[in-house]
Design a protein around this motif. Structure first.
Motif, PDB file in Angstrom:
ATOM      1  N   UNK A  99       0.812  -1.206   0.000  1.00 31.39           N
ATOM      2  CA  UNK A  99       0.000   0.000   0.000  1.00 31.39           C
ATOM      3  C   UNK A  99       0.852   1.265   0.000  1.00 31.39           C
ATOM      4  N   UNK A 124      -2.053  -1.919  -4.295  1.00 36.47           N
ATOM      5  CA  UNK A 124      -3.470  -1.851  -3.906  1.00 36.47           C
ATOM      6  C   UNK A 124      -3.821  -2.783  -2.741  1.00 36.47           C
ATOM      7  N   UNK A 129      -3.821  -8.683   1.607  1.00 40.19           N
ATOM      8  CA  UNK A 129      -4.995  -9.423   2.061  1.00 40.19           C
ATOM      9  C   UNK A 129      -4.722 -10.927   1.995  1.00 40.19           C
TER      10      UNK A 129
ATOM     11  N   UNK B  61     -11.187  -0.579   3.391  1.00 36.07           N
ATOM     12  CA  UNK B  61     -11.404  -0.212   1.999  1.00 36.07           C
ATOM     13  C   UNK B  61     -11.003  -1.366   1.068  1.00 36.07           C
ATOM     14  N   UNK B  62      -9.828  -1.927   1.337  1.00 39.95           N
ATOM     15  CA  UNK B  62      -9.333  -3.048   0.526  1.00 39.95           C
ATOM     16  C   UNK B  62     -10.263  -4.249   0.635  1.00 39.95           C
ATOM     17  N   UNK B  63     -10.707  -4.525   1.876  1.00 42.39           N
ATOM     18  CA  UNK B  63     -11.570  -5.696   2.078  1.00 42.39           C
ATOM     19  C   UNK B  63     -12.911  -5.503   1.385  1.00 42.39           C
ATOM     20  N   UNK B  65     -13.391  -3.793  -1.261  1.00 45.84           N
ATOM     21  CA  UNK B  65     -13.135  -3.943  -2.696  1.00 45.84           C
ATOM     22  C   UNK B  65     -13.077  -5.430  -3.073  1.00 45.84           C
ATOM     23  N   UNK B  66     -12.390  -6.229  -2.240  1.00 46.41           N
ATOM     24  CA  UNK B  66     -12.283  -7.663  -2.523  1.00 46.41           C
ATOM     25  C   UNK B  66     -13.647  -8.341  -2.465  1.00 46.41           C
TER      26      UNK B  66
END
Lengths: 177, 144
Positions: A99, A124, A129, B61-63, B65-66
């Protein structure tokens, strides 16, 4: 007699449980990957987007995967120790630049030195994740067969290294499974 | 009237502040409803007492999006939750699934209530078996 002893004992047990609970740091979550094979790591390299870095590059060695970013204060704190560790040749360190802005990260390595064999660029946060990253710095210890042995949250330093990593590393050296 | 306008204005602000998720809604309302249900049940690991629906941390935010991507690919809710549990553990879910690890979590309330009921039952039984004193007995008789 038991009339008084039982409630007191129950009360003391509850106090003990709560004391232990209160002294645990709830922000440190165990990684569900411990003891399992490391998640896929296949990213463009930080210094050269045309080339990639992946699990295959670990080459059957014990490695560290260090999650870092230029906005992360803890990463700056541990950077000196990572350089020291890299120059000692104990274990190869791979970076997961999480990030971040590519130019900033490249600049950081130029200015402060580059402890990493290679850094993957995860702008990103998708790879983050996949690795269950929720805050940098995080450091994973990966065994020669690609199993996650340990994850440390927070900046590394000599004391943490000696306490948490050295025993696990020597267990790896003694037990080449 | 002015007070009413002030309150209405404040309420408008509140509804605006609650909309953390700035992304475009799904075209299919059913999908949007599923998406909103899921994100209100997933913990933001960085800000542990918030759901990813309420959090503006970039991890949330990332989660989001996923999860959005997975729903667009036609994944089921269970598959989305699996994805999160594999990576972050059951702690990521506000309603952890029943399994060996979370059994204690699910059964503890039942066990505690059962234990409390048992104690209450015993206390009441013991009191009932106590010899009733004369005064109480006379009241009982008068009521009978």
């Amino acid at each position: 007699m038991t009339r008084y002893v039982v409630p007191i004992v129950v009360f003391l047990i509850m106090i003990a449980v709560f004391m232990i609970g209160l002294n645990k740091d709830p922000t440190i979550l165990p990684s569900p990957y411990i003891g399992k094979s490391a998640p896929a790591f296949d990213l463009p390299r930080l210094e050269d987007p045309a080339r990639r870095v992946s699990n295959a590059d670990f080459g059957g060695q014990v490695v560290l995967v260090n999650v870092w970013a230029t906005w992360c204060v803890g990463c700056r704190q541990e950077h000196g120790f990572l350089l020291e560790l890299a120059s000692s040749g104990t274990v190869p360190i791979y970076g997961l630049n999480w990030r971040d802005r590519r130019e900033d990260a490249q600049q950081w390595l130029l200015q402060l030195g580059d402890p990493y064999v290679a850094s993957g660029y995860d702008g990103d946060g998708t790879a983050g994740i996949d690795w269950g990253v929720y805050g940098a710095p995080e450091t994973f210890l990966i065994s020669a067969d690609g199993t996650v042995i340990y994850k440390y949250l927070g900046p590394l330093n000599r004391q943490v290294w000696d306490q948490e990593f050295v025993p696990r590393l020597s267990a790896q050296a003694g037990d080449p499974t | 009237m002015r007070l009413f306008a002030c309150i209405a204005g404040l309420l408008l602000l509140v509804s605006h502040a609650a909309a953390i998720d700035a992304d475009k809604a799904f075209e299919d309302p059913a999908l949007q409803a599923r998406y909103e249900k899921i994100i209100s049940e997933v913990r933001c690991l960085k800000c542990q007492n918030q759901t990813i629906k309420d959090s503006n941390a970039f991890l949330a935010d990332d989660l989001r999006r996923e999860i959005r991507r997975m729903l667009e690919e036609g994944k089921t809710d269970a598959e989305v939750f699996d994805f999160l549990v594999v990576r972050y553990g059951e702690f990521a879910l506000y309603r952890p699934r029943m399994s060996g690890k979370t059994l204690v979590l699910w059964l503890a309330p039942v066990v505690f209530i059962g234990f409390g009921a048992f104690i209450a039952f015993r206390v009441v039984r013991r009191r009932m078996s106590l010899p009733v004193d004369d005064a109480a007995e006379s009241i009982d008789e008068s009521q009978a």
